[in-house]
Motif scaffolding. Structure first.
Motif, short mmCIF file in Angstrom:
data_model
loop_
_atom_site.label_atom_id
_atom_site.label_comp_id
_atom_site.label_asym_id
_atom_site.label_seq_id
_atom_site.Cartn_x
_atom_site.Cartn_y
_atom_site.Cartn_z
N ASP A 57 18.05 54.87 47.69
CA ASP A 57 17.46 54.39 46.38
C ASP A 57 18.55 54.46 45.33
N ASP A 65 19.02 53.52 42.25
CA ASP A 65 18.54 54.08 40.91
C ASP A 65 18.31 55.49 40.85
N HIS A 66 17.45 55.97 41.77
CA HIS A 66 17.03 57.53 42.05
C HIS A 66 18.46 58.29 42.05
N THR A 67 19.48 57.64 43.06
CA THR A 67 20.50 58.46 43.38
C THR A 67 21.49 58.67 42.10
N ALA A 107 20.36 58.75 39.05
CA ALA A 107 19.46 59.42 37.98
C ALA A 107 19.13 60.76 38.57
N SER A 108 19.92 61.24 39.27
CA SER A 108 19.27 62.38 40.57
C SER A 108 18.91 63.49 39.66
N GLN A 150 21.87 64.19 45.86
CA GLN A 150 20.67 63.67 46.35
C GLN A 150 20.74 62.92 47.56
N ASP A 190 18.18 63.05 50.51
CA ASP A 190 17.63 61.93 50.97
C ASP A 190 17.61 61.77 52.35
#
Length: 543
Positions: A309, A311-313, A315-316, A324, A328
């Motif tokens: 992901d 965006d999640h990576t 904003a880890s 991250q 994951d």
């Protein structure tokens, strides 16, 4: 056998003091006006290993992976790496040729003096030395600070720990202290640590790539990896691609690649501790760049394909996109194992950066180039190591990291400083080799008819990146987003030039023994005469 090698071996038996062929390296060092003070017990593999460990793509790529994702994205990271690797190899080849002609710990600053006209030698050496010192310190700062960041990231696994700038600085200080202790008391172990580091980097990086690709629940498309351009350089949402141009983002985005492929002058700084230095030094430089370039490209591909992901990576909660990605793909237990591999590689990288840094400072102090040079040029006779400059390197590296307590872009600025400082110090002797090519005497490693064009392209490239990496990296520019690389570089330039014209030009003569010996007609191929040179220099300082 080259004519240069034959000449050196011939002088072994014709000088006042007869030396065995096994001491050819010491005779070559004496030719340049220096005594053998450091322990010479490294071979080609170890010499290559120091540069390979300092380039350390498993350190460079993860440390600026977030910067890369935000500044150009996958397309710039992948294709920019190939472009940068190509030009870095040209720089390395040009450097290797000069290193072969002058294999000494001084590296670039010594080469600058030897390749200049006599009346300009001291100034060229002075400027090159200070840029190299700046780059060396900044490299150590960025490497060890990255180590501290990744240790902090691991500490967040399965805990509620939240790193702060203050705790990260504390961890950074502890890392530097340990690296300083290794370089102080474990000098005899550096050769073995070097061998371990080579395999740790090669096998560890390969294992990381395979593990995340094999375990990833899904993979990004080839289009995402090779064609996706991302611009998140705008703090307020308006990035540089909108305010200026996408080309601007591409230019500043190649910092990740150029920083990662930096530090290969370490092979030159270790030549006084390497057998067959005139060959092993340049070959070590070229091997380190080539192998690191290939390994680094596959590491980037592996990480990008394994993003789950985006965006999640970015904003880890760990603060590190690479951490991250590992979480994951392989889960927390597997992530701890892989992060230990990464952190171990970073620690080796930082340790050998301190080694290289201290050797450069020792050599520069030996020639009177830094304040307190009489104190810092001493070698610990028991350990055959410049212990004082080891701790000078650690102290200066710590001080350079302090702006991170109040700046959001301090780390990327430190990497810019490292890249600019080192590459300018590479460019000066290469440029002088081009400018005074008629008087250049080649060593056993040379490029033949390609020498001039390769050197010319290398100088132009370094000029380009030196401008690119002082440019603002985030929009808009304010106290938090200022790229303070230009401030640090400006301070060094001001001090370097200001002190030169006010004082240093009156007493700094460059590589002292060599220049003094040539001007007085002393045979520096005879080690017995080195003491005569030192006596004369001592008397000059008393006047």
């Amino acid at each position: 056998m080259s004519s240069r090698s034959s000449d050196v071996e011939g002088r072994i038996t014709t000088g006042t003091t007869v030396l065995s062929v096994g001491n050819t390296d010491e005779v070559e060092l004496a030719r340049m006006g220096y005594k053998q003070e450091l322990k010479r017990d490294l071979g080609l593999l170890q010499n290559f290993g120091v540069s390979f460990s300092i380039i350390s793509v498993i350190t460079g790529v993860p440390s600026l992976f977030l910067f890369g994702l935000n500044t150009g994205g996958p397309a710039v990271m992948v294709w920019g790496w190939i472009v940068v690797a190509t030009f870095s190899m040209l720089v390395g080849l040009a450097m290797g040729e000069v290193c072969s002609a002058h294999p000494t710990s001084g590296g670039p600053y010594f080469w600058a003096a030897m390749l200049s006209k006599p009346q300009h030698a001291a100034f060229a050496s002075w400027v090159t030395g200070w840029f190299n010192l700046l780059g060396q310190v900044a490299v150590t700062t960025s490497i060890s600070f990255t180590t501290a960041n990744f240790i902090s990231s691991v500490a967040t696994f399965q805990t509620d720990y939240t790193p702060t700038p203050a705790t990260t600085i504390g961890t950074f200080a502890a890392v530097l202290v340990v690296q300083g202790l290794v370089n102080t008391f474990g000098v005899h172990l550096l050769r073995y640590l070097n061998n371990i580091s080579i395999w740790w980097h090669a096998v560890g990086t390969t294992a990381l790539i395979i593990a995340i690709l094999a375990a990833a629940p899904s993979h990004q498309s080839a289009k995402f990896v090779f064609q996706t351009f991302i611009d998140k350089t705008g703090v307020d949402g308006v990035g540089w691609s909108q305010r200026a141009s996408p080309a601007y983002v591409v230019v500043i985005g190649i910092l990740m690649a150029q920083y990662s492929l930096t530090g290969f002058d370490a092979s030159a700084h270790m030549t006084e501790e390497t057998h067959n230095a005139a060959v092993a030094g340049p070959v070590g430089i070229v091997m380190a760049i080539g192998i690191s370039a290939v390994l680094g490209w596959f590491l980037i591909l592996g990480l990008l394909f394994s993003i789950q992901d985006l965006d999640h990576t970015v904003a880890s909660p760990t603060g590190q996109p690479v951490a991250q990605i590992i979480l994951d793909t392989v889960g927390e237990k597997g992530a701890i194992v892989l992060m230990v591999i990464v952190i171990g590689a970073m620690f080796f990288c930082g340790t050998f950066s301190v080694t290289s840094n201290s050797r450069m400072m020792y050599a520069f102090a030996r020639d009177g180039g830094i304040p307190g040079h009489k104190f810092f040029h001493k070698v610990d006779m028991k350990r055959k190591s410049p212990v004082r400059t080891v701790w000078l390197a650690c102290t200066l590296s710590f001080l350079l990291a302090l702006p991170s307590l109040g700046s959001a872009v301090a780390f990327s600025a430190a990497t810019s400083i490292a890249t600019i400082g080192l590459y300018i110090s590479y460019a000066i002797p290469i440029f002088l080799r081009v400018l005074n090519r008629e008087s250049f005497k080649r060593g056993p490693f040379h490029l033949g008819s390609f020498s001039y064009p390769v050197a010319l392209v290398a100088v132009v490239w370094i000029g380009f990146i030196s401008i690119a990496f002082i440019l603002p990296q985030e929009n808009p520019v304010n106290s938090q987003s200022l790229n303070y690389a230009i401030v640090a570089v400006g301070i060094v330039v001001t001090y370097c030039l200001g002190f030169w014209f006010l004082s240093a030009r009156k007493w700094f003569t460059g590589p002292v023994n060599q220049i003094a010996a040539e001007s007085m007609g002393i045979d520096v191929t005879n080690p017995a005469e080195i003491e005569t040179i030192e006596t004369i220099e001592t008397e000059k300082q008393k006047m």
